[in-house]
Design a protein around this motif. Structure first.
Motif, PDB file in Angstrom:
ATOM      1  N   ASN A   1       0.811  -1.225   0.000  1.00 21.54           N
ATOM      2  CA  ASN A   1       0.000   0.000   0.000  1.00 21.54           C
ATOM      3  C   ASN A   1       0.844   1.275   0.000  1.00 21.54           C
ATOM      4  O   ASN A   1       0.361   2.335  -0.387  1.00 21.54           O
ATOM      5  CB  ASN A   1      -0.951  -0.007   1.199  1.00 21.54           C
ATOM      6  N   ASN A   2       2.081   1.192   0.450  1.00 23.53           N
ATOM      7  CA  ASN A   2       2.960   2.359   0.313  1.00 23.53           C
ATOM      8  C   ASN A   2       3.102   2.699  -1.174  1.00 23.53           C
ATOM      9  O   ASN A   2       3.026   3.880  -1.564  1.00 23.53           O
ATOM     10  CB  ASN A   2       4.318   2.060   0.962  1.00 23.53           C
ATOM     11  N   GLY A   3       3.254   1.671  -1.989  1.00 23.08           N
ATOM     12  CA  GLY A   3       3.286   1.872  -3.442  1.00 23.08           C
ATOM     13  C   GLY A   3       1.972   2.468  -3.932  1.00 23.08           C
ATOM     14  O   GLY A   3       1.957   3.333  -4.819  1.00 23.08           O
ATOM     15  N   GLY A   4       0.850   2.019  -3.346  1.00 22.40           N
ATOM     16  CA  GLY A   4      -0.465   2.555  -3.717  1.00 22.40           C
ATOM     17  C   GLY A   4      -0.539   4.055  -3.476  1.00 22.40           C
ATOM     18  O   GLY A   4      -1.077   4.811  -4.292  1.00 22.40           O
ATOM     19  N   ASP A   5       0.017   4.499  -2.343  1.00 24.71           N
ATOM     20  CA  ASP A   5       0.069   5.951  -2.077  1.00 24.71           C
ATOM     21  C   ASP A   5       0.830   6.651  -3.213  1.00 24.71           C
ATOM     22  O   ASP A   5       0.471   7.761  -3.630  1.00 24.71           O
ATOM     23  CB  ASP A   5       0.812   6.237  -0.763  1.00 24.71           C
ATOM     24  N   GLY A   6       1.891   6.013  -3.661  1.00 27.15           N
ATOM     25  CA  GLY A   6       2.698   6.590  -4.749  1.00 27.15           C
ATOM     26  C   GLY A   6       1.887   6.695  -6.041  1.00 27.15           C
ATOM     27  O   GLY A   6       1.942   7.718  -6.736  1.00 27.15           O
TER      28      GLY A   6
ATOM     29  N   LEU B   1       8.517   1.229   0.446  1.00 23.30           N
ATOM     30  CA  LEU B   1       8.086   0.461   1.627  1.00 23.30           C
ATOM     31  C   LEU B   1       7.715   1.426   2.738  1.00 23.30           C
ATOM     32  O   LEU B   1       8.379   2.442   2.941  1.00 23.30           O
ATOM     33  CB  LEU B   1       9.224  -0.442   2.119  1.00 23.30           C
ATOM     34  N   GLY B   2       6.684   1.085   3.466  1.00 19.26           N
ATOM     35  CA  GLY B   2       6.279   1.904   4.614  1.00 19.26           C
ATOM     36  C   GLY B   2       6.199   1.046   5.854  1.00 19.26           C
ATOM     37  O   GLY B   2       7.176   0.391   6.234  1.00 19.26           O
ATOM     38  N   LEU B   3       5.027   1.014   6.444  1.00 14.13           N
ATOM     39  CA  LEU B   3       4.833   0.252   7.686  1.00 14.13           C
ATOM     40  C   LEU B   3       5.107  -1.239   7.521  1.00 14.13           C
ATOM     41  O   LEU B   3       5.424  -1.922   8.489  1.00 14.13           O
ATOM     42  CB  LEU B   3       3.364   0.381   8.130  1.00 14.13           C
TER      43      LEU B   3
ATOM     44  N   ARG C   1       9.670  -5.423   6.189  1.00 10.96           N
ATOM     45  CA  ARG C   1       9.926  -6.537   7.113  1.00 10.96           C
ATOM     46  C   ARG C   1      11.352  -7.056   7.071  1.00 10.96           C
ATOM     47  O   ARG C   1      11.742  -7.849   7.908  1.00 10.96           O
ATOM     48  CB  ARG C   1       8.982  -7.702   6.781  1.00 10.96           C
ATOM     49  N   ARG C   2      12.093  -6.688   6.048  1.00 13.07           N
ATOM     50  CA  ARG C   2      13.469  -7.183   5.906  1.00 13.07           C
ATOM     51  C   ARG C   2      14.242  -6.148   5.107  1.00 13.07           C
ATOM     52  O   ARG C   2      13.620  -5.291   4.472  1.00 13.07           O
ATOM     53  CB  ARG C   2      13.477  -8.545   5.212  1.00 13.07           C
ATOM     54  N   PRO C   3      15.558  -6.223   5.102  1.00 12.54           N
ATOM     55  CA  PRO C   3      16.307  -5.200   4.350  1.00 12.54           C
ATOM     56  C   PRO C   3      15.911  -5.220   2.878  1.00 12.54           C
ATOM     57  O   PRO C   3      15.822  -6.295   2.278  1.00 12.54           O
ATOM     58  CB  PRO C   3      17.769  -5.626   4.531  1.00 12.54           C
TER      59      PRO C   3
ATOM     60  N   VAL D   1       7.412   8.638   1.534  1.00  5.91           N
ATOM     61  CA  VAL D   1       6.001   8.492   1.859  1.00  5.91           C
ATOM     62  C   VAL D   1       5.856   7.659   3.129  1.00  5.91           C
ATOM     63  O   VAL D   1       6.293   6.500   3.167  1.00  5.91           O
ATOM     64  CB  VAL D   1       5.255   7.817   0.693  1.00  5.91           C
ATOM     65  N   ASP D   2       5.300   8.248   4.141  1.00  3.36           N
ATOM     66  CA  ASP D   2       5.031   7.635   5.440  1.00  3.36           C
ATOM     67  C   ASP D   2       6.312   7.347   6.226  1.00  3.36           C
ATOM     68  O   ASP D   2       6.474   7.817   7.342  1.00  3.36           O
ATOM     69  CB  ASP D   2       4.184   6.360   5.290  1.00  3.36           C
ATOM     70  N   LEU D   3       7.197   6.572   5.649  1.00  2.00           N
ATOM     71  CA  LEU D   3       8.496   6.284   6.297  1.00  2.00           C
ATOM     72  C   LEU D   3       9.545   6.184   5.199  1.00  2.00           C
ATOM     73  O   LEU D   3       9.226   5.730   4.102  1.00  2.00           O
ATOM     74  CB  LEU D   3       8.436   4.921   6.996  1.00  2.00           C
TER      75      LEU D   3
HETATM   76  N1  LIG Z   1      -4.560   0.909   3.356  1.00  4.20           N
HETATM   77  C1  LIG Z   1      -4.786   2.192   3.671  1.00  4.20           C
HETATM   78  O1  LIG Z   1      -5.929   2.600   3.773  1.00  4.20           O
HETATM   79  C2  LIG Z   1      -3.678   3.098   3.894  1.00  4.20           C
HETATM   80  C3  LIG Z   1      -2.372   2.697   3.727  1.00  4.20           C
HETATM   81  N2  LIG Z   1      -1.368   3.566   3.843  1.00  4.20           N
HETATM   82  C4  LIG Z   1      -0.028   3.214   3.365  1.00  4.20           C
HETATM   83  O2  LIG Z   1       0.139   1.834   3.437  1.00  4.20           O
HETATM   84  C5  LIG Z   1       1.416   1.540   3.963  1.00  4.20           C
HETATM   85  C6  LIG Z   1       1.416   0.178   4.551  1.00  4.20           C
HETATM   86  O3  LIG Z   1       1.118  -0.681   3.504  1.00  4.20           O
HETATM   87  P1  LIG Z   1       1.441  -2.229   3.592  1.00  4.20           P
HETATM   88  O4  LIG Z   1       0.916  -2.762   4.852  1.00  4.20           O
HETATM   89  O5  LIG Z   1       0.895  -2.836   2.354  1.00  4.20           O
HETATM   90  O6  LIG Z   1       2.999  -2.255   3.662  1.00  4.20           O
HETATM   91  P2  LIG Z   1       4.150  -1.702   2.665  1.00  4.20           P
HETATM   92  O7  LIG Z   1       5.046  -0.891   3.483  1.00  4.20           O
HETATM   93  O8  LIG Z   1       3.600  -1.110   1.440  1.00  4.20           O
HETATM   94  O9  LIG Z   1       4.970  -3.013   2.275  1.00  4.20           O
HETATM   95  C7  LIG Z   1       4.388  -4.274   2.285  1.00  4.20           C
HETATM   96  C8  LIG Z   1       4.775  -5.030   1.064  1.00  4.20           C
HETATM   97  O10 LIG Z   1       6.173  -4.978   0.903  1.00  4.20           O
HETATM   98  C9  LIG Z   1       6.716  -6.296   0.948  1.00  4.20           C
HETATM   99  N3  LIG Z   1       8.007  -6.176   1.595  1.00  4.20           N
HETATM  100  C10 LIG Z   1       8.281  -5.880   2.866  1.00  4.20           C
HETATM  101  N4  LIG Z   1       9.600  -5.733   3.048  1.00  4.20           N
HETATM  102  C11 LIG Z   1      10.163  -5.951   1.828  1.00  4.20           C
HETATM  103  C12 LIG Z   1      11.484  -5.936   1.359  1.00  4.20           C
HETATM  104  N5  LIG Z   1      12.486  -5.664   2.160  1.00  4.20           N
HETATM  105  N6  LIG Z   1      11.705  -6.194   0.067  1.00  4.20           N
HETATM  106  C13 LIG Z   1      10.674  -6.461  -0.751  1.00  4.20           C
HETATM  107  N7  LIG Z   1       9.387  -6.484  -0.354  1.00  4.20           N
HETATM  108  C14 LIG Z   1       9.146  -6.230   0.908  1.00  4.20           C
HETATM  109  C15 LIG Z   1       5.713  -7.109   1.652  1.00  4.20           C
HETATM  110  O11 LIG Z   1       5.848  -8.423   1.226  1.00  4.20           O
HETATM  111  P3  LIG Z   1       5.869  -9.651   2.268  1.00  4.20           P
HETATM  112  O12 LIG Z   1       6.879  -9.302   3.336  1.00  4.20           O
HETATM  113  O13 LIG Z   1       4.488  -9.695   2.799  1.00  4.20           O
HETATM  114  O14 LIG Z   1       6.277 -10.781   1.445  1.00  4.20           O
HETATM  115  C16 LIG Z   1       4.420  -6.471   1.178  1.00  4.20           C
HETATM  116  O15 LIG Z   1       4.117  -6.920  -0.124  1.00  4.20           O
HETATM  117  C17 LIG Z   1       1.662   2.653   4.931  1.00  4.20           C
HETATM  118  O16 LIG Z   1       3.038   2.792   5.250  1.00  4.20           O
HETATM  119  C18 LIG Z   1       1.112   3.830   4.152  1.00  4.20           C
HETATM  120  O17 LIG Z   1       2.069   4.297   3.227  1.00  4.20           O
HETATM  121  C19 LIG Z   1      -1.690   4.952   4.029  1.00  4.20           C
HETATM  122  O18 LIG Z   1      -2.001   5.429   2.765  1.00  4.20           O
HETATM  123  C20 LIG Z   1      -2.880   5.124   4.912  1.00  4.20           C
HETATM  124  C21 LIG Z   1      -4.038   4.479   4.296  1.00  4.20           C
END
Ligand SMILES: NC(=O)C1=CN([C@@H]2O[C@H](COP(=O)(O)OP(=O)(O)OC[C@H]3O[C@@H](n4cnc5c(N)ncnc54)[C@H](OP(=O)(O)O)[C@@H]3O)[C@@H](O)[C@H]2O)[C@@H](O)CC1
Ligand SMILES: Nc1ncnc2c1ncn2[C@@H]1O[C@H](COP(=O)(O)OP(=O)(O)O)[C@@H](O)[C@H]1O
Ligand SMILES: [K+]
Length: 484
Positions: free
Chosen positions: A64-69, A128-130, A133-135, A157-159
């Motif tokens: 969803n961080n990408g979605g914000d983008g 990546l935002g919230l 999970r890994r580097p 964005v966000d973080l």
């Molecule tokens: N929904 C809403 O209403 C709102 C949402 N908001 C926004 O959403 C953000 C949170 O979104 P989010 O929970 O989807 O997490 P996000 O940071 O995009 O990353 C998760 C993805 O990344 C992946 N991944 C992780 N680490 C990785 C790595 N090192 N390298 C590669 N991949 C990696 C991970 O994959 P997985 O670990 O599950 O395999 C998963 O696919 C928040 O910060 C804010 O910006 C705001 O707009 C408020 C309204």
């Protein structure tokens, strides 16, 4: 939208708390509303930061961080900015909000490219935002590396991608850069933005609550930014006895400067009278540069009612004195060698725990590690948790120093001090901080207030320090602003 300053008083929520806020807010709004508001906020800030940008690069990640983008790119394109959206992945794997945003992006006539552009005037990090999970590795790490290496401003964005919202521990590439960095935090401010690697990675912080301002009525915030509290004005009909006495105990052979710095700081921070007890028998019994300080045999300190600052340059001799001091001293600051003497000494820690009025402990990360019997890296991996654990274990106010000092107290929310900078990374500035705290305790502040106000002022002095003037501990000790 709000620019965050060192004067901002605000609750901080980590990952779990922010997810709760997001879930509550989404439940009462039409689908995708929050993400659209996020996109609008990002685009507005981007345009304010770089109004003349000809080319904006929006790098989007898999969640969803990408979605914000995507949402931000739609807005920027509509406002006439040439926008490149970089994204790689499978649309069906996107979470639903981000998938809807990608559909809107396509409907607006934009498409994604799997590569980074060759140049840009502003980069938006929506990788990546919230959910980090890994580097970051692969193309995410490559794009981050490019953004950090470029001269163009960067808006996260966000973080900043790879920064942990709870701890402030950063993973993935980050380079020291002169290019401006900004971070627009969404819904809440997060502890990790203010401590450990957070300050360096975020740069200037902004908050967009997406129209869902949350108070902390239920006390669920993970920590707080303390805000600003001006010094109390002084009544006219007062005298030196009205502002308390500070005694500073320390200064083993070779380390006499440390207690003198603390004592000078206490004097300038408004203590009525300041006494010094040096442990080096050969040390001079007065200081020509600070004749206001009164030197006394160390075994006569503290006297009744004096706030005691104990440990600065104290050496090993201090350990034998600590049992009596812990039992009988009034308001108490333990620093440096007093903390080292406590480490591993269960009997001393028990005495500390039993004090009626909590002491203030001011460890830097190595001293905290000794007290917790762990490594400095473990302390730095979660500074909030380390400070909280120490505060509970020692029944004391703990001020864990460093970038984003954490102030933890039993039964009260933790605070993160937002002021200060790396010019404070110079010998003796910790002694000055201990002296500031002693002065505020002597003037009647409770231990938690004395700790955070002193830390805030200490950092603020460094933030306002003239660029051309070296910041030394002895100059800092004399810099507390005069009261009106
Ligand atoms: N929904 C809403 O209403 C709102 C949402 N908001 C926004 O959403 C953000 C949170 O979104 P989010 O929970 O989807 O997490 P996000 O940071 O995009 O990353 C998760 C993805 O990344 C992946 N991944 C992780 N680490 C990785 C790595 N090192 N390298 C590669 N991949 C990696 C991970 O994959 P997985 O670990 O599950 O395999 C998963 O696919 C928040 O910060 C804010 O910006 C705001 O707009 C408020 C309204
Ligand atoms: N990068 C930084 N940002 C903010 N504060 C800092 C930074 N580096 C050091 N400080 C502050 O400077 C002081 C250093 O204290 P300490 O490590 O005890 O030094 P010393 O023992 O030499 O007095 C602490 O208050 C710490 O928080
Ligand atoms: K990001």
């Amino acid at each position: 939208m709000q620019r965050i300053s060192t004067h901002t008083r605000a609750p901080l929520w980590g990952k779990a708390g922010t997810r709760r806020i997001e879930a509550q807010a989404s439940a009462s709004l039409p689908p995708h509303t929050l993400m659209r508001r996020a996109g609008l906020g990002i685009a507005r800030l981007a345009m304010a930061l770089a109004p003349h940008a000809r080319h904006i690069w929006v790098a989007c990640g898999p969640g969803n961080n990408g979605g914000d983008g995507f949402e931000a790119a739609v807005q920027l394109q509509a406002c006439g900015f040439h926008t490149t959206v970089s994204w790689r992945g499978d649309a069906t794997a996107l979470p639903s909000d981000a998938r809807a945003a990608l559909t809107r992006l396509h409907a607006a006539g934009l498409s994604c490219t799997p590569e980074a552009p060759s140049h840009w005037d502003l980069a938006i990090d929506a990788l990546l935002g919230l959910g980090s999970r890994r580097p970051p590795d692969g193309h995410l790490a490559d794009w981050l590396q490019r953004m950090h290496a470029a001269d163009a401003p960067l808006l996260s964005v966000d973080l900043p991608s790879g920064l942990d919202a709870d701890t402030g521990v950063g993973t993935g590439p980050v380079l020291v850069s002169r290019a401006p960095r900004h971070c627009l935090s969404l819904l809440s401010l997060k502890p990790g933005q203010f401590t450990a690697d957070g300050r360096d990675r975020c740069g200037t912080l902004w908050l967009d609550d997406l129209g869902c301002a949350v108070d902390d009525a239920s006390g669920s915030a993970d920590a707080w930014l303390p805000g600003f509290a001006p010094d109390q004005p002084r009544l006219h009909a007062t005298h030196k006895g009205s502002y308390g006495d500070v005694a500073v105990l320390g200064g083993a052979p070779g380390m006499v400067g440390a207690p003198i710095l603390a004592a000078t700081a206490a004097l300038h921070a408004g203590a009525g009278r300041v006494f010094v007890g040096l442990l080096d028998p050969a040390a001079a019994a007065w200081d020509a540069t600070a004749p206001e300080l009164m030197f006394r045999p160390h075994h006569t300190l503290p006297q009744h009612g004096q706030a005691l600052v104990c440990g600065c340059g104290g050496g090993e001799a201090l350990a034998a004195m600590l049992p009596a001091l812990l039992d009988h001293a009034g308001p108490l600051v333990l620093d440096a060698d007093a903390l080292n003497a406590l480490a591993g000494q269960d009997a001393l820690q028990k005495r500390l725990h039993q004090r009626a009025s909590p002491a203030v402990l001011t460890p830097h990360p190595l001293e905290a590690a000794r007290l917790l019997n762990c490594s400095t890296a473990q302390v730095q991996a979660d500074r909030l948790a380390a400070a909280r654990t120490l505060a509970e274990r020692m029944n004391s106010v703990v001020l864990l120093k460093g970038s984003g000092s954490v102030i933890a107290s039993p039964g009260a929310p933790a605070l993160i001090n937002p002021s200060g900078n790396a010019r404070l990374a110079s010998a003796g500035t910790g002694d000055v901080l201990a002296g500031f705290i002693g002065a505020l305790l002597a003037q009647g502040l409770d231990p938690r207030s004395a700790a955070w106000r002193a830390a805030w002022r200490h950092g603020d002095l460094a933030d306002r320090w003239p660029a051309h003037r070296p910041l030394t501990a002895s100059a800092l000790a004399r810099a507390w602003p005069a009261r009106a």
